[in-house]
Design an enzyme around this catalytic site. Sequence first.
Site, PDB file in Angstrom:
ATOM      1  N   HIS A 313     -54.759 -40.448  64.453  1.00  0.00           N
ATOM      2  CA  HIS A 313     -54.811 -41.778  64.920  1.00  0.00           C
ATOM      3  C   HIS A 313     -54.075 -42.537  63.724  1.00  0.00           C
ATOM      4  O   HIS A 313     -54.386 -42.352  62.589  1.00  0.00           O
ATOM      5  CB  HIS A 313     -56.080 -42.214  65.224  1.00  0.00           C
ATOM      6  CG  HIS A 313     -56.280 -43.602  65.963  1.00  0.00           C
ATOM      7  ND1 HIS A 313     -55.968 -44.868  65.567  1.00  0.00           N
ATOM      8  CD2 HIS A 313     -56.356 -43.692  67.263  1.00  0.00           C
ATOM      9  CE1 HIS A 313     -56.036 -45.548  66.582  1.00  0.00           C
ATOM     10  NE2 HIS A 313     -56.348 -45.013  67.655  1.00  0.00           N
ATOM     11  N   ASP A 371     -59.137 -39.540  73.060  1.00  0.00           N
ATOM     12  CA  ASP A 371     -58.697 -38.665  74.255  1.00  0.00           C
ATOM     13  C   ASP A 371     -59.173 -37.045  74.053  1.00  0.00           C
ATOM     14  O   ASP A 371     -58.812 -36.551  75.102  1.00  0.00           O
ATOM     15  CB  ASP A 371     -57.241 -38.744  73.985  1.00  0.00           C
ATOM     16  CG  ASP A 371     -56.621 -40.234  74.215  1.00  0.00           C
ATOM     17  OD1 ASP A 371     -57.115 -41.023  75.143  1.00  0.00           O
ATOM     18  OD2 ASP A 371     -55.782 -40.640  73.622  1.00  0.00           O
TER      19      ASP A 371
HETATM   20  N1  ACO Z   1     -51.072 -32.611  65.304  1.00  0.00           N
HETATM   21  C1  ACO Z   1     -50.638 -32.094  64.342  1.00  0.00           C
HETATM   22  N2  ACO Z   1     -50.236 -32.996  63.275  1.00  0.00           N
HETATM   23  C2  ACO Z   1     -50.071 -34.361  63.343  1.00  0.00           C
HETATM   24  C3  ACO Z   1     -50.893 -34.753  64.520  1.00  0.00           C
HETATM   25  C4  ACO Z   1     -51.482 -33.837  65.420  1.00  0.00           C
HETATM   26  N3  ACO Z   1     -52.131 -34.378  66.539  1.00  0.00           N
HETATM   27  N4  ACO Z   1     -51.186 -36.251  64.283  1.00  0.00           N
HETATM   28  C5  ACO Z   1     -50.534 -36.472  63.130  1.00  0.00           C
HETATM   29  N5  ACO Z   1     -49.917 -35.473  62.596  1.00  0.00           N
HETATM   30  C6  ACO Z   1     -49.087 -35.372  61.260  1.00  0.00           C
HETATM   31  C7  ACO Z   1     -47.603 -35.868  61.443  1.00  0.00           C
HETATM   32  O1  ACO Z   1     -46.980 -34.798  61.740  1.00  0.00           O
HETATM   33  C8  ACO Z   1     -47.450 -36.394  60.115  1.00  0.00           C
HETATM   34  O2  ACO Z   1     -47.074 -35.316  59.251  1.00  0.00           O
HETATM   35  P1  ACO Z   1     -46.149 -35.703  58.193  1.00  0.00           P
HETATM   36  O3  ACO Z   1     -46.757 -36.475  57.142  1.00  0.00           O
HETATM   37  O4  ACO Z   1     -46.046 -34.310  57.275  1.00  0.00           O
HETATM   38  O5  ACO Z   1     -44.767 -36.165  58.539  1.00  0.00           O
HETATM   39  C9  ACO Z   1     -48.754 -36.986  59.736  1.00  0.00           C
HETATM   40  O6  ACO Z   1     -49.668 -36.352  60.522  1.00  0.00           O
HETATM   41  C10 ACO Z   1     -49.201 -38.556  60.009  1.00  0.00           C
HETATM   42  O7  ACO Z   1     -48.908 -38.741  61.475  1.00  0.00           O
HETATM   43  P2  ACO Z   1     -48.138 -39.847  62.141  1.00  0.00           P
HETATM   44  O8  ACO Z   1     -47.435 -39.187  63.424  1.00  0.00           O
HETATM   45  O9  ACO Z   1     -46.884 -39.965  61.084  1.00  0.00           O
HETATM   46  O10 ACO Z   1     -49.184 -41.012  62.036  1.00  0.00           O
HETATM   47  P3  ACO Z   1     -48.799 -42.045  63.270  1.00  0.00           P
HETATM   48  O11 ACO Z   1     -49.986 -43.154  62.770  1.00  0.00           O
HETATM   49  O12 ACO Z   1     -47.627 -42.472  63.516  1.00  0.00           O
HETATM   50  O13 ACO Z   1     -49.237 -41.549  64.647  1.00  0.00           O
HETATM   51  C11 ACO Z   1     -50.714 -40.549  66.534  1.00  0.00           C
HETATM   52  C12 ACO Z   1     -50.559 -41.504  65.124  1.00  0.00           C
HETATM   53  C13 ACO Z   1     -49.328 -40.897  67.378  1.00  0.00           C
HETATM   54  C14 ACO Z   1     -51.770 -40.812  67.339  1.00  0.00           C
HETATM   55  C15 ACO Z   1     -50.230 -39.054  66.297  1.00  0.00           C
HETATM   56  O14 ACO Z   1     -51.473 -38.678  65.215  1.00  0.00           O
HETATM   57  C16 ACO Z   1     -50.150 -38.104  67.378  1.00  0.00           C
HETATM   58  O15 ACO Z   1     -49.229 -38.049  67.960  1.00  0.00           O
HETATM   59  N6  ACO Z   1     -51.561 -37.561  67.896  1.00  0.00           N
HETATM   60  C17 ACO Z   1     -51.307 -36.911  69.093  1.00  0.00           C
HETATM   61  C18 ACO Z   1     -51.366 -37.679  70.372  1.00  0.00           C
HETATM   62  C19 ACO Z   1     -52.468 -38.254  70.576  1.00  0.00           C
HETATM   63  O16 ACO Z   1     -53.664 -37.701  70.454  1.00  0.00           O
HETATM   64  N7  ACO Z   1     -52.522 -39.607  70.842  1.00  0.00           N
HETATM   65  C20 ACO Z   1     -53.712 -40.541  71.019  1.00  0.00           C
HETATM   66  C21 ACO Z   1     -53.900 -41.423  70.100  1.00  0.00           C
HETATM   67  S1  ACO Z   1     -55.323 -42.590  70.562  1.00  0.00           S
HETATM   68  C22 ACO Z   1     -54.724 -43.478  71.633  1.00  0.00           C
HETATM   69  O17 ACO Z   1     -53.857 -43.927  71.833  1.00  0.00           O
HETATM   70  C23 ACO Z   1     -55.648 -43.922  72.623  1.00  0.00           C
END
Ligand code: ACO
Length: 440
Positions: A313, A371
Amino acid sequence: MSKNKSSIKTKKAKLIINNHTYEFPIYNSTEGESVIDISKLHSLAKIFTYDPGFTSTASCESKITYIDGDKGILRYRGFDIEDLANKSDFIEVVNLLIYGDLPNKEQLKKYKELITRHTLLHEQIINFFQGFRRDAHPMAMMVGVMGALSSFYQDSLDIGDAHQRQEATRRIVAKSSTIGAMAYKYSIGQSFISPKNNLSFSENFLHMCFSNTAEEYKVSPVLAKAMDTIFILHADHEQNASTSTVRLAGSSGANPFACIAAGVSSLWGPAHGGANQAALEMLEEIGSSKNINKYIRKAKNKNDPFKLMGFGHRVYKNYDPRAKILKKISRKVLKHVGVKNDPILKLATDLEKVALRDKYFIEKKLYPNVDFYSGIILRAIGFPPEMFTVIFAIARTAGWTAQWTEMIEDPIQKIGRPRQLYTGEKFMVYGKNRSKKNTK
Ligand code: ACO
């Protein structure tokens, strides 16, 4: 900042550009991080800030929802989410979010009546549904029909009038559940079921989804409570992508139904509200606990687009408090519907355990989000995965309308208009400069 703001100016931030020092006020929040007011930066220094994804930018001042992502705290108007989930109901929460404090008994009764009396849809709306393919995603119908509502209410077009604004918010919240249920019925080829005024908001939604013309659905209090809690937990979440979309669309003075349709579109994506559908589909794809390690490896592999859906998140760097509540409810609901050992719930809890012990997830502070468990509950209630994001959208109409109202009523509100770092071509002469890239 406007005079009615509670933020207190204390310190100043200094920014040095080319040996010139600029000072900017810092405003303290009542809780959480302070902000540097850089609204004068461009007029003073002819420079913009650059912040893709707005990771360090507060786009507005708000009094509605507070999140402490490190501690895993979520509060609506100061009230803890767990307290509201246990003691309140969705319509009281809608009222709290929109009006700022808890209603008394009489106010709540009146508000519930007002919402209930707005659940019916104009007969013409049925024509819009007829235009959709039966296999369309229900979120596509949600976006289209919500946008179409902007052509129906000529009595509440003046967003400068407080009464008309309130009428629009009530219509949006009430009608979203009917539209969601109709989208479901249309997708399964059944007749639409009319709302019933003697039922609560959540009971009525279940009734409109699961009754049919031949048989009345008997709403179980356990499932109605679970449904209501899901609505409460998804009602608002400060300046997330869809809420910011609603605010940005609304900042131009656009019709409120059209703004909410924009929010529904933004919510649909798998990185946002679409993750609940994606999380359940991912669990089904993993299939069994013996495959967990393979999928954890995929999630950690930078060259693999796979992500653990329902994990991570932007704000929570701790367990999402909503996921904690949903995990508990999922057990209750499964027991109630007679599922003793749900393999998907077992897989989800095993996956969570493995991920939370893994160095990658620990270092990046990736925890289950709202989720991760909601799909398990919704599936047990009887919804197909395509409906999960629709249910999220119905709940979020509460937050979207509250945030839209707050924005319209903010005396310093202006049209949202971000700037950019331009890295395109410099001056080109037509006829002289022809692109070589175009033919690739
Ligand atoms: N699985 C694996 N790796 C992950 C995940 C995941 N679910 N989430 C984040 N990471 C990693 C990223 O690849 C990134 O790695 P890096 O630093 O080596 O590049 C690091 O963790 C930081 O993640 P970001 O994507 O940069 O964080 P951001 O704040 O932009 O994204 C998000 C948050 C979009 C929720 C992300 O965690 C994700 O895509 N999760 C899966 C989808 C999800 O569950 N979304 C629902 C969110 S809650 C809502 O909207 C109701």
